[in-house]
Design an enzyme around this catalytic site. Structure first.
Site, mmCIF file in Angstrom:
data_model
loop_
_atom_site.group_PDB
_atom_site.id
_atom_site.type_symbol
_atom_site.label_atom_id
_atom_site.label_comp_id
_atom_site.label_asym_id
_atom_site.label_seq_id
_atom_site.Cartn_x
_atom_site.Cartn_y
_atom_site.Cartn_z
ATOM 1 N N ARG A 1 -72.443 -4.574 -60.382
ATOM 2 C CA ARG A 1 -71.211 -4.399 -59.621
ATOM 3 C C ARG A 1 -70.927 -5.734 -58.956
ATOM 4 O O ARG A 1 -71.868 -6.455 -58.572
ATOM 5 C CB ARG A 1 -71.365 -3.314 -58.539
ATOM 6 N N HIS B 1 -64.790 -6.193 -67.023
ATOM 7 C CA HIS B 1 -65.589 -4.966 -66.869
ATOM 8 C C HIS B 1 -65.568 -4.129 -68.162
ATOM 9 O O HIS B 1 -65.106 -2.986 -68.174
ATOM 10 C CB HIS B 1 -65.085 -4.147 -65.675
ATOM 11 N N SER C 1 -87.423 -4.884 -58.621
ATOM 12 C CA SER C 1 -86.840 -3.595 -58.218
ATOM 13 C C SER C 1 -87.655 -3.171 -57.009
ATOM 14 O O SER C 1 -88.652 -3.816 -56.684
ATOM 15 C CB SER C 1 -86.940 -2.563 -59.352
ATOM 16 N N GLU D 1 -62.083 -6.033 -58.182
ATOM 17 C CA GLU D 1 -61.459 -5.815 -59.496
ATOM 18 C C GLU D 1 -60.138 -5.082 -59.344
ATOM 19 O O GLU D 1 -60.037 -4.198 -58.494
ATOM 20 C CB GLU D 1 -62.407 -4.973 -60.373
ATOM 21 N N ASP E 1 -69.240 -9.704 -65.729
ATOM 22 C CA ASP E 1 -68.437 -8.581 -66.245
ATOM 23 C C ASP E 1 -67.823 -7.796 -65.091
ATOM 24 O O ASP E 1 -66.990 -6.918 -65.311
ATOM 25 C CB ASP E 1 -69.343 -7.657 -67.079
HETATM 26 P P1 NAP Z 1 -80.819 3.179 -63.266
HETATM 27 O O1 NAP Z 1 -81.533 3.703 -64.469
HETATM 28 O O2 NAP Z 1 -80.652 4.055 -62.077
HETATM 29 O O3 NAP Z 1 -81.561 1.827 -62.815
HETATM 30 C C1 NAP Z 1 -81.291 1.191 -61.613
HETATM 31 C C2 NAP Z 1 -82.338 0.102 -61.376
HETATM 32 O O4 NAP Z 1 -81.964 -0.623 -60.204
HETATM 33 C C3 NAP Z 1 -83.744 0.637 -61.141
HETATM 34 O O5 NAP Z 1 -84.683 -0.244 -61.699
HETATM 35 C C4 NAP Z 1 -83.853 0.636 -59.621
HETATM 36 O O6 NAP Z 1 -85.211 0.537 -59.232
HETATM 37 C C5 NAP Z 1 -83.071 -0.645 -59.298
HETATM 38 N N1 NAP Z 1 -82.552 -0.656 -57.931
HETATM 39 C C6 NAP Z 1 -81.790 0.291 -57.339
HETATM 40 N N2 NAP Z 1 -81.527 -0.054 -56.063
HETATM 41 C C7 NAP Z 1 -82.154 -1.228 -55.854
HETATM 42 C C8 NAP Z 1 -82.288 -2.097 -54.722
HETATM 43 N N3 NAP Z 1 -81.703 -1.807 -53.563
HETATM 44 N N4 NAP Z 1 -83.001 -3.238 -54.866
HETATM 45 C C9 NAP Z 1 -83.596 -3.533 -56.054
HETATM 46 N N5 NAP Z 1 -83.497 -2.764 -57.150
HETATM 47 C C10 NAP Z 1 -82.798 -1.629 -57.046
HETATM 48 O O7 NAP Z 1 -79.358 2.717 -63.647
HETATM 49 P P2 NAP Z 1 -78.793 2.180 -65.048
HETATM 50 O O8 NAP Z 1 -78.382 3.318 -65.907
HETATM 51 O O9 NAP Z 1 -79.734 1.172 -65.607
HETATM 52 O O10 NAP Z 1 -77.447 1.460 -64.514
HETATM 53 C C11 NAP Z 1 -77.537 0.434 -63.572
HETATM 54 C C12 NAP Z 1 -76.176 0.031 -63.037
HETATM 55 O O11 NAP Z 1 -75.498 -0.763 -63.997
HETATM 56 C C13 NAP Z 1 -75.186 1.147 -62.727
HETATM 57 O O12 NAP Z 1 -75.452 1.787 -61.494
HETATM 58 C C14 NAP Z 1 -73.867 0.409 -62.720
HETATM 59 O O13 NAP Z 1 -73.591 -0.106 -61.422
HETATM 60 C C15 NAP Z 1 -74.109 -0.758 -63.693
HETATM 61 N N6 NAP Z 1 -73.336 -0.568 -64.953
HETATM 62 C C16 NAP Z 1 -72.340 -1.433 -65.258
HETATM 63 C C17 NAP Z 1 -71.653 -1.274 -66.443
HETATM 64 C C18 NAP Z 1 -70.577 -2.222 -66.836
HETATM 65 O O14 NAP Z 1 -69.694 -1.837 -67.584
HETATM 66 N N7 NAP Z 1 -70.608 -3.466 -66.375
HETATM 67 C C19 NAP Z 1 -71.925 -0.198 -67.292
HETATM 68 C C20 NAP Z 1 -72.934 0.672 -66.941
HETATM 69 C C21 NAP Z 1 -73.656 0.478 -65.765
HETATM 70 P P3 NAP Z 1 -85.743 1.008 -57.779
HETATM 71 O O15 NAP Z 1 -85.067 2.300 -57.470
HETATM 72 O O16 NAP Z 1 -87.238 1.075 -57.953
HETATM 73 O O17 NAP Z 1 -85.355 -0.089 -56.838
HETATM 74 C C1 8YV Z 2 -67.509 2.363 -66.440
HETATM 75 C C2 8YV Z 2 -69.559 1.310 -65.500
HETATM 76 O O1 8YV Z 2 -66.731 2.262 -67.531
HETATM 77 O O2 8YV Z 2 -70.794 3.219 -66.093
HETATM 78 C C3 8YV Z 2 -70.580 2.354 -65.236
HETATM 79 O O3 8YV Z 2 -71.211 2.293 -64.170
HETATM 80 O O4 8YV Z 2 -69.441 0.352 -64.785
HETATM 81 C C4 8YV Z 2 -68.679 1.439 -66.674
HETATM 82 O O5 8YV Z 2 -69.387 1.953 -67.763
HETATM 83 C C5 8YV Z 2 -66.730 2.001 -65.225
HETATM 84 O O6 8YV Z 2 -67.457 2.426 -64.099
HETATM 85 C C6 8YV Z 2 -65.372 2.673 -65.208
HETATM 86 O O7 8YV Z 2 -65.430 3.953 -64.618
#
Ligand code: NAP
Ligand code: 8YV
Length: 329
Positions: A241, A288, A183, A270, A265
């Protein structure tokens, strides 16, 4: 489907995106809701209604809220979006125009972490291929081949160590799998080794678990060089993403054996997934669904509503995004 009423005294809210009963039934009659499911529907919004809108609920990340869309609403105070990732909202524009943005963190963290571990194991141990094998009747004549992949001899490099990254880390700890992470800044209070450089981490592990936000700062950060550094035993799991992994480079790396397998995922465009990925046996593809259970999606919908209710009751929003931190109201 679009619907809208005009009212002058009550608080006018835009509901933008797929219809959600928990959202549309979540507001008292103090609010007037104007619901638009798609960008095409929104084009039918009259300027008279747009001029009254003070809050917006975005019910899915398939509708984008860029500066042009935000600019349609001169009295807009707050955008409450569904999902923890908010790369579909122009949060910098919102900040510069004094518009609060909220998202739905935490309530989905454990659910998404469950899916991440499930997808990792399904990819390594070839669950989907095995299911197809059984259904085709082949088991009656031959034994399913041993999987090349296993969680037992792996070291996972987490790309992102935020809320969900740490929840995945806990699951990997329980499975006795070594974890390191990349990170921009090291995280206080965790013992995993931090790699400021992604390529260096990729060289040191055989598995990448990608869970960072989308947007410009992470676009295609998992590129051909990272895949090469990961090597021929390499496995990439992406729940972040589609934009974070260079999809064409991934297809090439999977085809050439530069890496072993992938579990995805999320995709660049998409719901369109490249045919080349669909034709491969060494990938597991999910539509997703990281947070997509009834219980978790309901909690996310409720948080969309609760952020707006808090704001219009004169309280700070519950979960503002980093660009628009809550101030005392
Ligand atoms: P979070 O708590 O904000 O964590 C984000 C992490 O990414 C932190 O460790 C951050 O650390 C790191 N990061 C951010 N920008 C970066 C960069 N440019 N280079 C390297 N590391 C970077 O977020 P979260 O709640 O864990 O969620 C993370 C992401 O998962 C969401 O934003 C979303 O895109 C994805 N997601 C997907 C699903 C799905 O259904 N597939 C569901 C939920 C979330 P630093 O700021 O120190 O770099
Ligand atoms: C959402 C996600 O369901 O929370 C996120 O960032 O990727 C999923 O949990 C999706 O963004 C649909 O809005």
């Amino acid at each position: 489907m679009a619907s809208s009423n005009v009212s002058s005294e009550k608080t006018d809210l835009l509901i933008y995106g797929p219809s959600k009963p928990l959202v549309t039934n979540g507001f008292s009659d103090q609010f007037v809701l104007h619901a638009f499911e798609t960008k095409h529907d929104l084009e039918r919004l009259s300027p008279a209604v747009a001029a009254k809108i003070r809050g917006a609920a975005v019910t899915f990340n398939t509708v984008r809220y860029d500066g042009t869309t935000l600019a349609l609403f001169p009295k807009l105070e707050i955008v409450s979006t569904f999902g923890v990732g908010y790369d579909h909202i122009d949060a910098a524009y919102a900040r510069d125009h004094n518009i609060m943005v909220t998202n739905t963190p935490d309530v989905l963290t454990e659910e998404v972490a469950d899916v991440a571990l499930g997808l990792l194991i399904a990819t390594l141990r070839e669950f989907v291929k095995a299911d197809r094998y059984l259904r085709s009747g082949l088991w009656t004549t031959q034994i399913f081949p041993l999987s090349v992949g296993s969680l037992r001899d792996r070291k996972v490099g987490m790309v992102g160590m935020g809320r969900i990254g740490r929840a995945i880390g806990r699951r990997l700890d329980a499975s006795r799998v070594p974890v390191v992470y990349h990170s921009r800044k090291p995280v206080a209070g965790i013992s995993y080794q931090h790699y400021p450089d992604l390529i260096e981490m990729a060289k040191a592990v055989d598995t990448l678990m990608v869970i960072v936000p989308g947007g410009a700062s992470t676009a295609k950060m998992v590129n051909a060089d990272v895949m090469k550094a990961l090597g021929p035993r390499g496995v990439i799991i992406n729940l972040a993403r589609g934009t974070v992994v260079d999809e064409q480079a991934l297809i090439a790396a999977l085809k050439s054996g530069t890496i072993l397998a992938a579990g995805l995922d999320v995709f660049e465009k998409e719901p369109n997934v490249p045919d080349e990925l669909k034709a491969m046996q060494n990938v597991v593809l999910l539509p997703h669904i990281g947070s997509a259970s009834v219980v978790t999606r309901n909690a996310m919908d409720q948080l969309v509503v609760d952020n707006l209710k808090a704001w219009f009751a004169g309280r700070p929003p519950l979960t503002p995004v980093a660009e628009t931190p809550a101030k005392a109201r």
